[in-house]
Design a protein around this motif. Sequence first.
Motif, short mmCIF file in Angstrom:
data_model
loop_
_atom_site.label_atom_id
_atom_site.label_comp_id
_atom_site.label_asym_id
_atom_site.label_seq_id
_atom_site.Cartn_x
_atom_site.Cartn_y
_atom_site.Cartn_z
N GLY A 178 -25.63 33.75 -91.40
CA GLY A 178 -25.27 33.91 -92.81
C GLY A 178 -24.12 34.86 -93.05
O GLY A 178 -24.05 35.52 -94.09
N LEU A 179 -23.19 34.94 -92.09
CA LEU A 179 -22.07 35.88 -92.25
C LEU A 179 -20.72 35.19 -92.06
O LEU A 179 -19.81 35.73 -91.44
CB LEU A 179 -22.20 37.03 -91.24
N ARG A 180 -20.61 34.02 -92.65
CA ARG A 180 -19.35 33.30 -92.59
C ARG A 180 -18.22 34.15 -93.17
O ARG A 180 -18.40 34.82 -94.18
CB ARG A 180 -19.51 32.05 -93.44
N GLY A 181 -17.09 34.13 -92.51
CA GLY A 181 -15.91 34.78 -93.07
C GLY A 181 -15.79 36.28 -92.80
O GLY A 181 -14.88 36.93 -93.29
N THR A 182 -16.72 36.82 -92.04
CA THR A 182 -16.66 38.26 -91.78
C THR A 182 -15.86 38.60 -90.51
O THR A 182 -15.79 39.76 -90.12
CB THR A 182 -18.08 38.85 -91.61
N GLN A 183 -15.26 37.61 -89.89
CA GLN A 183 -14.57 37.81 -88.60
C GLN A 183 -13.64 39.02 -88.57
O GLN A 183 -13.63 39.75 -87.57
CB GLN A 183 -13.77 36.55 -88.20
#
Length: 272
Positions: free
Chosen positions: A131-136
Amino acid sequence: MSLDNFIEFRNVGFAYGSRPILENLDLAVPRGKLVAVMGGSGSGKTTLLRLISGQLRPNVGQVRVDGRDVAGMSRDELYRHRRRMGMLFQFGALFTDLNVEDNVAFPLREHTRLPDSMIRDLVTMKLEAVGLRGTQPLMPAELSGGMARRVALARAIALDPQLMLYDEPFTGLDPISLGVIALLIKKLNDALGTTAVMVTHDVHKSLEIVDHVLFLAAGKVVAQGSPDEVRRSDAPWVQQFINGEADGPVHFTYPAGRSLAADLGLQGDGHA
Ligand SMILES: Nc1ncnc2c1ncn2[C@@H]1O[C@H](COP(=O)(O)OP(=O)(O)OP(=O)(O)O)[C@@H](O)[C@H]1O
Ligand SMILES: [Mg+2]
């Protein structure tokens, strides 16, 4: 060994030097199941995980994982054994100087020769799974404690492990983050068919998600069962553990003079 057991301890004894920690320990973790291990501080829970990972070898008996004796593995086999295993430890911190992407990519770069574009895709999938899409691009210092734990979970599952080892994965989290991590652990286990062993003090949360609970005391498994069996159990000290009673009808005397409740770290405030 039963083919259905992914992990089996047979009459395992382990001591640090002359100090015995585990004795005549038998346990079985069925393939694909999520099993909680509970017990007091110093009862040998982390030691048990290290025996499974092959970081430690038993003095007596056998630890078998997927049908193989861990102590009999060569260096190469041990390396492959660990590669198939994911670990999430309480203090399994992220690399503070790497961003989220590079943290999750780390085991993939370490253990595979996949092209970087594929590694980036895999990292995206793992981050989506927690659930942490886009946190790269975020640095660990920019994450909340709960997010950091989820990134660590994404890193732990990067190589699609057959076996997950969790050591107190809930420690230090607020109740909401704790619930999120617990649900993720459960979902990942179901989705990936992973076998998992989770050491935890959180009786109530783990009874909600696990298939089986083992209670460890005095070097042995002293009680075990499904969450329902554990809840229904009238074994006095299982109740003591569940209800967080500092003093119960049973005083375990190991080592001499200490009560089990004290060793379980129970506060007697009605909460485990
Ligand atoms: N490397 C070591 N050398 C010597 N003794 C150790 C070592 N690691 C752990 N011990 C001792 O072995 C016992 C079991 O340790 P272990 O870490 O397995 O306990 P635990 O059940 O995980 O406890 P906790 O709930 O506090 O994490 C403890 O009494 C500890 O002090
Ligand atoms: Mg421990």
